[in-house]
Design a protein around this motif. Structure first.
Motif, short mmCIF file in Angstrom:
data_model
loop_
_atom_site.label_atom_id
_atom_site.label_comp_id
_atom_site.label_asym_id
_atom_site.label_seq_id
_atom_site.Cartn_x
_atom_site.Cartn_y
_atom_site.Cartn_z
N ARG A 118 2.85 -9.19 9.16
CA ARG A 118 1.87 -10.01 9.87
C ARG A 118 0.46 -9.70 9.39
O ARG A 118 -0.35 -10.60 9.18
N ARG A 119 0.17 -8.40 9.22
CA ARG A 119 -1.16 -8.01 8.73
C ARG A 119 -1.40 -8.52 7.31
O ARG A 119 -2.52 -8.88 6.95
N MET A 120 -0.33 -8.57 6.52
CA MET A 120 -0.46 -9.06 5.14
C MET A 120 -0.45 -10.59 5.07
O MET A 120 -0.61 -11.16 4.00
N LYS A 121 -0.24 -11.23 6.25
CA LYS A 121 -0.20 -12.68 6.35
C LYS A 121 0.87 -13.28 5.43
O LYS A 121 0.65 -14.27 4.74
N MET A 151 5.00 -5.98 11.93
CA MET A 151 3.55 -5.80 12.04
C MET A 151 2.90 -5.73 10.66
O MET A 151 1.82 -6.29 10.43
N LEU A 152 3.55 -5.05 9.72
CA LEU A 152 3.02 -4.95 8.36
C LEU A 152 2.94 -6.32 7.71
O LEU A 152 1.90 -6.70 7.13
N SER A 180 0.83 -1.20 0.00
CA SER A 180 0.00 0.00 0.00
C SER A 180 0.87 1.25 0.00
O SER A 180 2.10 1.18 -0.15
N ASP A 187 4.59 -14.86 5.56
CA ASP A 187 5.50 -15.48 6.53
C ASP A 187 6.96 -15.29 6.12
O ASP A 187 7.67 -16.26 5.82
#
Length: 405
Positions: free
Chosen positions: A326-329, A323-324, A233, A331
């Motif tokens: 993780r939010r985007m899933k 965190m980014l 984004s 790994d």
């Protein structure tokens, strides 16, 4: 009166069942036990047929800062013997000596060391690791003990529970405890050998550790990077991650980037040595795509940092990338994109290995080779970074064509 032994033991001193009276440690040092059970250290000597005595502090409950251990009492006694040996008066020098004695716990000294070393540690994660390992997680009991009282048994109590379960952490913890105790000795807070030293000491007391599997940073296959790059984004953390990918830089280098480090006209970002892992200044040639990101941010900049956090005069959090992702899933780790770049350079291009390693700010060759190779090959690296940026920003449907250096 005096107990007929030449040396006391720490276990004996800490016992709650001692009979009232003076218990000799030899050489003029006594442990005085009152009828109420309190314990104090005394030193007794005779000059010209007259007996003198001096209190050396309480031998009360272990773990309290004001408690004088057997070891410290012996050190104090030795100081008095030296004063008597040069015909001095221990009573006259007592006030000066007392003023010099500073009682600090291991936790106090560990915190002081971290505070003193913080300016030279550029990586926030490095600081956090020191604080965590020397904190209550592994050193809860150790932190409460007076630093001058730390013995081998205390160090082993901290290390033994994790020595086999977490061998790498245990090894680092041992080294950090040793560093704290050396620091305390330098500051005059303890004396004697370091009970956390490895060679010739703890090596003989701890079992051989199990080999720990090395965990590499999770990386994305370089073939998948273009699609991932397109999915990012326009949020500040996402723009910072784009810049990190394009420059193949470390997280701390990007998050701490300041405008004063950039030559936008020359398309060069110079990371100062105090923010580099190898403590060497590193010039990063900016591809048009990387330059476009910082140029756009420069137009709206209000602080010193290129990638500011919620507070404009502070950088993004060191957890921003984690965190980014993780939010985007996804790994993978931000650091893993350096591996993606290196795999692309080795598998899909003909760029020389040393140019790729230089782009990652890795040391290439031995010291002699490095001394003769003073150039950082900036323009050669620029061609490679432009090729990488073109690859990363290419359309997902574009055909991948191996590049030549």
């Amino acid at each position: 009166m005096a107990r007929g032994i030449s040396k006391l033991s720490a276990t004996y001193v800490s016992s709650d069942n001692l009979k009232p009276g003076r218990h000799s440690d030899g050489g003029g040092l006594y442990l005085n036990v009152t009828k109420t059970g309190s314990k104090q250290w005394l030193f007794m000597w005779v000059v010209a047929g007259k007996r003198y005595e001096m209190g050396l502090g309480s031998a009360g409950k272990a773990g309290k800062a004001e408690t004088v251990s057997l070891k410290l009492a012996r050190d104090k006694a030795q100081e008095i013997r030296e004063i008597l040996g040069r015909k001095g008066d221990p009573r006259m020098e007592a006030s000066d000596r007392k003023a010099k004695i500073v009682f600090k716990t291991f936790g106090d000294v560990a915190d002081d060391l971290i505070t003193d070393m913080r300016p030279s540690w550029s990586n926030p994660k490095h600081i956090a690791q020191w604080e965590m390992t020397l904190g209550d997680a592994y050193c809860a009991k150790l932190r409460k003990l007076p630093v001058q009282d730390i013995e081998t048994e205390h160090v082993l109590q901290a290390l033994t529970p994790i020595w086999q379960k977490k061998p790498e952490t245990a090894s680092r913890l041992r080294g950090r405890i040793e560093r704290v105790l050396d620091y305390a000795k330098t500051k005059g807070l303890r004396s004697g050998d370091n009970p956390a030293r490895w060679s010739g000491h703890l090596k003989n007391a701890l079992p051989t550790r199990k080999k720990e599997t090395v965990e590499h940073f999770a990386a994305m296959a370089y073939q998948d990077v273009p699609e991932f790059f397109q999915s990012l984004s326009d949020a500040m953390a996402a723009q910072a991650l784009r810049f990190l990918i394009l420059c193949a830089s470390r997280s701390s280098e990007v998050l701490g980037a300041r405008w004063e480090e950039f030559d936008l006209e020359g398309a060069v970002w110079t990371v100062p040595k105090d923010r580099m892992k190898a403590r060497e200044e590193h010039r990063v040639p900016l591809s048009p795509q990387a330059l476009a990101i910082v140029t756009a941010l420069k137009e709206v900049a209000v602080g010193d940092y290129v990638f500011p956090g919620q507070q404009p005069h502070r950088p993004l959090s060191n957890m921003a990338f984690a965190m980014l992702l993780r939010r985007m899933k996804v790994d993978v780790t931000a650091h893993g994109f350096r591996s993606s770049f290196r795999d692309w350079a080795g598998d899909a291009t003909g760029f020389p290995r040393d140019i790729a390693e230089a782009a990652l700010a890795h040391t290439v060759g031995n010291k002699v080779e490095a001394a003769y190779r003073r150039s950082d090959a900036l323009e050669k690296r620029r061609r490679m970074m432009v090729a990488w940026a073109n690859y990363v920003t290419a359309s997902r449907s574009a055909k991948v064509i191996p590049l030549r250096g």
